[in-house]
Each structure stands twice: as C-alpha cells, then as structure tokens.
Design a protein around this motif. Structure first.
Motif, mmCIF file in Angstrom:
data_model
loop_
_atom_site.group_PDB
_atom_site.id
_atom_site.type_symbol
_atom_site.label_atom_id
_atom_site.label_comp_id
_atom_site.label_asym_id
_atom_site.label_seq_id
_atom_site.Cartn_x
_atom_site.Cartn_y
_atom_site.Cartn_z
ATOM 1 N N ALA A 55 0.933 -1.149 0.109
ATOM 2 C CA ALA A 55 -0.057 0.041 -0.083
ATOM 3 C C ALA A 55 1.001 1.353 0.054
ATOM 4 O O ALA A 55 2.291 1.228 0.031
ATOM 5 C CB ALA A 55 -0.933 -0.171 1.339
ATOM 6 N N GLU A 56 0.330 2.346 0.057
ATOM 7 C CA GLU A 56 0.879 3.703 0.242
ATOM 8 C C GLU A 56 0.779 4.029 1.674
ATOM 9 O O GLU A 56 -0.111 4.211 2.161
ATOM 10 C CB GLU A 56 0.485 4.801 -0.843
ATOM 11 C CG GLU A 56 1.345 5.860 -0.593
ATOM 12 C CD GLU A 56 1.826 6.412 -2.019
ATOM 13 O OE1 GLU A 56 0.861 6.067 -2.992
ATOM 14 O OE2 GLU A 56 2.416 7.336 -2.089
ATOM 15 N N TYR A 57 1.940 4.546 2.386
ATOM 16 C CA TYR A 57 1.995 5.120 3.736
ATOM 17 C C TYR A 57 2.424 6.462 3.729
ATOM 18 O O TYR A 57 3.265 7.102 2.996
ATOM 19 C CB TYR A 57 3.020 4.265 4.524
ATOM 20 C CG TYR A 57 2.478 2.753 4.455
ATOM 21 C CD1 TYR A 57 2.619 1.806 3.546
ATOM 22 C CD2 TYR A 57 1.941 2.367 5.648
ATOM 23 C CE1 TYR A 57 2.355 0.424 3.348
ATOM 24 C CE2 TYR A 57 1.565 0.883 5.713
ATOM 25 C CZ TYR A 57 1.667 0.145 4.768
ATOM 26 O OH TYR A 57 1.256 -1.242 4.713
ATOM 27 N N PHE A 58 1.782 7.300 4.591
ATOM 28 C CA PHE A 58 2.117 8.536 4.712
ATOM 29 C C PHE A 58 2.038 8.852 6.232
ATOM 30 O O PHE A 58 1.685 8.498 7.134
ATOM 31 C CB PHE A 58 0.438 9.170 4.256
ATOM 32 C CG PHE A 58 0.219 9.396 2.914
ATOM 33 C CD1 PHE A 58 -0.629 8.489 2.433
ATOM 34 C CD2 PHE A 58 0.865 10.311 2.031
ATOM 35 C CE1 PHE A 58 -0.941 8.106 1.083
ATOM 36 C CE2 PHE A 58 0.732 10.230 0.446
ATOM 37 C CZ PHE A 58 -0.181 9.327 0.269
ATOM 38 N N CYS A 59 3.110 9.668 6.407
ATOM 39 C CA CYS A 59 3.604 10.321 7.649
ATOM 40 C C CYS A 59 3.031 11.516 7.601
ATOM 41 O O CYS A 59 3.174 12.245 6.588
ATOM 42 C CB CYS A 59 5.082 10.385 7.871
ATOM 43 S SG CYS A 59 5.769 10.957 9.372
ATOM 44 N N VAL A 60 2.462 12.015 9.041
ATOM 45 C CA VAL A 60 1.865 13.113 8.994
ATOM 46 C C VAL A 60 2.060 14.014 10.421
ATOM 47 O O VAL A 60 2.442 13.187 11.319
ATOM 48 C CB VAL A 60 0.174 13.057 8.761
ATOM 49 C CG1 VAL A 60 -0.449 14.208 9.232
ATOM 50 C CG2 VAL A 60 -0.143 12.270 7.645
ATOM 51 N N VAL A 61 2.229 14.991 10.250
ATOM 52 C CA VAL A 61 2.531 16.155 11.411
ATOM 53 C C VAL A 61 1.386 16.976 11.475
ATOM 54 O O VAL A 61 0.860 17.422 10.555
ATOM 55 C CB VAL A 61 3.842 16.697 11.535
ATOM 56 C CG1 VAL A 61 3.959 17.820 10.364
ATOM 57 C CG2 VAL A 61 4.173 17.300 12.770
ATOM 58 N N SER A 62 1.010 17.155 12.840
ATOM 59 C CA SER A 62 -0.148 18.073 13.056
ATOM 60 C C SER A 62 0.522 19.598 13.409
ATOM 61 O O SER A 62 1.513 19.444 14.195
ATOM 62 C CB SER A 62 -0.877 17.761 14.306
ATOM 63 O OG SER A 62 -2.086 18.552 14.488
ATOM 64 N N ALA A 63 -0.097 20.373 12.627
ATOM 65 C CA ALA A 63 0.377 21.884 12.781
ATOM 66 C C ALA A 63 -0.654 22.717 13.456
ATOM 67 O O ALA A 63 -1.977 22.306 13.386
ATOM 68 C CB ALA A 63 1.052 22.383 11.537
ATOM 69 N N MET A 64 -0.421 24.099 13.979
ATOM 70 C CA MET A 64 -1.337 24.800 14.093
ATOM 71 C C MET A 64 -1.548 26.207 13.309
ATOM 72 O O MET A 64 -0.633 26.685 12.974
ATOM 73 C CB MET A 64 -0.964 25.331 15.651
ATOM 74 C CG MET A 64 -0.914 24.553 16.499
ATOM 75 S SD MET A 64 -2.369 23.783 17.293
ATOM 76 C CE MET A 64 -2.906 25.019 18.322
ATOM 77 N N PHE A 65 -2.941 26.261 13.064
ATOM 78 C CA PHE A 65 -3.278 27.385 12.265
ATOM 79 C C PHE A 65 -3.266 28.535 13.190
ATOM 80 O O PHE A 65 -3.230 28.646 14.525
ATOM 81 C CB PHE A 65 -4.736 27.389 11.686
ATOM 82 C CG PHE A 65 -4.811 26.300 10.478
ATOM 83 C CD1 PHE A 65 -5.888 25.611 10.713
ATOM 84 C CD2 PHE A 65 -4.160 26.535 9.342
ATOM 85 C CE1 PHE A 65 -5.962 24.457 9.424
ATOM 86 C CE2 PHE A 65 -4.407 25.756 8.256
ATOM 87 C CZ PHE A 65 -5.359 24.499 8.530
#
Lengths: 116, 116
Positions: free
Chosen positions: B87-97
């Motif tokens: 499959a495809e795997y995504f690394c994600v970071v949460s940021a603040m608006f």
C-alpha cells in the motif's frame, strides 16, 4: 456505523462545467477538510472548516468553493476556473481544536474526478 | 514551520522480512505525529499516532513507530511483512493554524511493495 461518506465514487466533468462533490459525516466532528491527491505529491489541503458557517482556504483553494451550512455536511464545488481538476479528492473530519488526539483525522473513501 | 519528509518514495521487501519506512519531521513545538495507510483507490486509514505519551507507539496490523526527538524522526516498522501490507503509507505532522486550529501536513508518501 459512524463514518464519512463521499459521493459519487467516480465523477466525470466536461470542460467548463461546475461539479459538486458530496461529503457527509455522522461522527459529530466539528472540523472538516478537503484534500486533493495527485500521484507522487501526497495530499494537499483545499479548504477546511472548523465550525458551521465558517471555512478557510487551504494551500490550493483557487478554482474551488465550499459551504458549511450543517455540521454534518461539507460539499466541495470544482468550478470551471480550476484548470487541472483531474485528481482524487478526499474529505476528512476531526474533533476540532486542540492538540494530540483531537487532531486525528478520519477519511472518506474518496471521489475520483476526471475531465473528459 | 512544520514539515515532514519521507525519505523513500518506494520500498520493496519480501514477505516475512522486516519493514522500515522512514520519516523525519520539523516542528517548532512538541508535535503530534501520525502514520496513515492507503490502499489503491481508497481513503486513508490511521495506523498509529504519537501524542507526547510513550515514545514507542503500537498501531494496528503489527505496525509500530518510535518517536526520537533528538533525531526528529518517526520511523514506521513491522517485524514481518505480509502481502496485504502492500500500500502507500503517509507520515503526517499536526500543525497549528492561527487561531488555534489544527492542520495536518502530509509527507509525499512511501509506496510499499511486498514480494512472495
């Protein structure tokens, strides 16, 4: 079952036409998002909404419009001004403000839009 | 500013061998980090998340990831690959608006192939 429903799964648009993609959630989430996915580019944010009757542009909002008249619904319109609309569109929702677990997003199954 | 870099666009392993998908992040504060998986023409499913609790995070389907602040890394591992992991795997970071709202920033993705 709770979740996010996107419709239709496949959509074909003629040049110069506006089309609307549906996104409905029954998770009681405040925040909803639209992403565009192109091969090899990850996901790019089009629009987001944190509460009803409020929404903000993301990174690639040109040629798109949204509305948030109900908490459960966040439709995306791809207008004729969007010059390259062929892509996979993903809708997501999350609980809303804050950090940590609040930011976890749940995704729909996507709509594949093709210009013919 | 927050960003995330997935170091490999493609990874190929044999069934039964370990999986390592690499992710580095940049964040001006303690981040929330996620790994999502996407099977072809499907939405994204959350594999695991780091939210400043234990640095070794266990997820679904035998995956785990370790948060290393000194290396600004959040690599995804699995001891033994299965054909269904392709499959495809995504690394994600949460940021603040501005205004305290959240934004998920996606890496470009790593496509995992599993060979018999």
């Amino acid at each position: 079952d709770g979740g996010i429903t996107q419709s239709p799964k496949y959509l074909f648009r003629k040049e110069g036409q506006n089309v609307t993609l549906s996104c409905e959630q029954n998770l009681n989430h405040d925040a909803m998002y639209w992403y565009r996915q192109d091969p090899g580019q990850g996901l790019r944010l089009i629009y987001y909404s944190q509460i009803v009757n409020d929404f903000q542009k993301g990174d690639i909002a040109e040629g798109y419009s949204v509305s948030r008249e109900k908490k459960e619904s966040f439709p995306l319109t791809v207008t004729s001004a969007q010059k390259n609309p062929t892509a996979f569109y993903l809708c997501a929702s999350s609980k809303g403000q804050g950090r940590g677990w609040n930011t976890e997003a749940f995704f729909g199954q996507g709509t594949r839009l093709t210009v013919v | 500013a927050q960003s995330v870099t997935q170091l490999d666009s493609h990874v190929s392993v044999s069934e039964g061998t370990p999986v390592l998908l690499r992710c580095n992040y940049s964040s001006s504060y303690s981040p929330s980090l996620f790994w999502y998986v996407q099977h072809p023409n499907k939405g994204l499913q959350l594999l695991l998340k780091y939210t400043s609790a234990a640095t070794l995070v266990k997820g679904i389907n035998g995956f785990e990831a370790e948060f290393k602040k000194s290396e600004t890394s959040f690599h995804l591992t699995k001891p033994s690959a299965h054909m269904s992991d392709a499959a495809e795997y995504f690394c994600v970071v949460s940021a603040m608006f501005s205004g305290g709202y959240n934004k998920l920033i996606f890496g470009a993705g790593t496509r995992l192939a599993v060979h018999p």
